[in-house]
Structure formats: C-alpha cells, structure tokens
Motif scaffolding. Sequence first.
Motif, short mmCIF file in Angstrom:
data_model
loop_
_atom_site.label_atom_id
_atom_site.label_comp_id
_atom_site.label_asym_id
_atom_site.label_seq_id
_atom_site.Cartn_x
_atom_site.Cartn_y
_atom_site.Cartn_z
N VAL A 191 -37.03 -37.24 -21.94
CA VAL A 191 -37.84 -38.17 -22.71
C VAL A 191 -39.31 -37.99 -22.32
CG1 VAL A 191 -38.28 -40.59 -23.29
CG2 VAL A 191 -35.95 -39.84 -22.72
N PHE A 196 -41.44 -43.32 -23.06
CA PHE A 196 -40.40 -43.89 -22.21
C PHE A 196 -40.48 -45.42 -22.15
CE2 PHE A 196 -38.94 -45.21 -17.95
CZ PHE A 196 -37.61 -44.81 -18.03
N THR A 208 -37.88 -50.25 -21.39
CA THR A 208 -37.81 -48.79 -21.48
C THR A 208 -36.75 -48.39 -22.49
OG1 THR A 208 -36.08 -48.36 -19.82
CG2 THR A 208 -38.33 -48.72 -19.00
#
Length: 332
Positions: A191, A196, A208
């Motif tokens: 990611v 994130f 997140t």
Amino acid sequence: MHPFALERPRDLAAALAFRAQAGRNDAPTEYIAGGTDMVQLLQESVRRPERLVSLARLLDNHIEFGPQGLRLGAAATMAEVAAHSAVVEQFPVIAEALLNSASPQVRNQATMGGNLLQRTRCPYFRDIGYEACNKRAPGSGCAAIGGENRWHAVLGTSENCIAANPSDLAVALVALDAAVEVHGAGGQRTVPLVNFHRLPGVTPHIETVLEPGEVITAITVPANPVARRSHYLKVRDRASFEFAVVSAAVALEMDGARIRQARIALGGVGTKPWRVPQVETALAGASLDPSELRPAAARAAEGAQGFGHNDFKIELMQRAIVRAVETAGARA
C-alpha cells in the motif's frame, strides 16, 4: 486498566489467525509490538481490548539498503533506523524525523510499524473525561471543533473530526513515496503510504486501510535522486519530546541553482500525513531565493480551514516549507 488476556503466538501465521484490529477502539482483539503508545492508552482506559496479541519476535527487524532503495523491517526500532549509516547518508529526512521524535528511551523501544499506527494526541481523544470524541466513541461528536483546538488539523478535516496525525516518521516517508508491506490471512499486499491513512470523513474511528488480521511487516522507500538532499523541519513548543505544531519534510533534486523536482509533505496540520503536490509543481524551476519560494509555498493553504485557535498554522506551514526548502537546497 481494563483487564485483558495476552496471547504470545509461536509465529506470524498464528498471530494473523486472531484477526486483531489496529487503530480501532471498539476492537475486542488488538495487536501489540513495542507498546510505547498502546500501554499509555491502556493505562488511560482509552483502549479497552479483551485480548492483546503480541507480535514480539514475530516481525522482521532488518534494515536493508540497495540499488532499489531502502527496506525497513516493521520491528526495527526508531533508534536503530535513525543511526543506520545508509539512512543518515542517503535518506537524511528519515533520520531527522526520527531523532526529532519522542525521547531516547522511547526510540529504543518503539518500532517502525507501530510508529505509523500511533494514535492522535488530541486531548479530547486521550482524556475519557470528555464524552464527545468520534474517534473514541463513534457518534458522540467532536469536542475539539468548538473547544481548545490549537493542536489540531487544518487540512483533511470533517465535521466529525479535526484531530491531527502525530507521526513525524510518516511525514518523511510520504514525501519519499514510501509504501508499506502488509500481511494478512489472505496473503501480502503493498500500500502506498500516502493512501495508508484514511481521512476522517464520517468514520474517524477507522484510521487506516488495514483489514482485520492484517499487520505491517515492512516499509519500502524507493531509490530517488531527491532523497539525499532532504530535510525535516519540526516546529514545536519545546525543544525535545514534543509533537509538531507544524512540520515539513522536503526532498529536492537540483539543476544547478534551480529546483528540478521537489517532494514535500506536512505534519501537524493534516488529519493524515499531508502531501502537497501543488507546491511541488510550483517549485519546479524555482531558485532558492525566498521571493520565489514563498508564492509556491502559499499554495499549501489551498483547502485549509482553521477552527479558531489553530488559524495560525495556515501561515506557519507556508513559512516552514520555505525554511525547509532552503535548508535542503543548501546541502551538497
């Protein structure tokens, strides 16, 4: 402290099977690594999990540098990364962000993965005496919006939350296009760090993109000519062990006396580490003369909204960008 059971799995696969959650106050099971933030939250009854799953000795703690860039195991400590020769020489903005964070004792214990998952320092979140906090109690309101909000965000806010992200490290990493490697029961995925952390929107308690049972296993920073000429500027109320009022992570590639390309992220002002691509674009071709830097830095204010006590941050973050660019540009 709310009583909980502590699990010590034999390996990462066993730990992932617990499907614990990170950054959720309503999660019955959570992971713990270094614990420097978690223990405080447990002591303050902000987090009340029924079970903690220890990741101690289950995650990679290696620091690797090569032609492709930098790879930091999630269990590497802040102190280890800040002192690593390749980080100091090739990615100074990361070393500076870490050394400007916390205390030496905390840096010796806190991990890379945990640093990215630390919770906001909003006093209304940290003090359970305040009932209105949508991060801690979804649907209860946001006491900061009409309260004392000097420490809070001016970018990425919503009517449900204006808490600022506290991580210095994340700001530096976002400026360098870092990514996180995430492992879960379904396998591994990568990611980009800029994606994130989530904006608060209507669900500020979900911070997140981690799914239940996923953990950060590594951070990767790609090789980039801007990384070596970089700087982390942190403006704070005292010289040590203090969170940023405003911070700026700047990385530059120079063409003689002019900026070929810039990478800039801000801390202390956003609900997540805040990249400012509009400033980066405006800096291309500029010299290091403040008269050319200031108009570009002013673009950081696009979309910013103050809430009274934190209005000063909108001007201060522009000044921080100019100072950080000057410092980074002066490096050999």
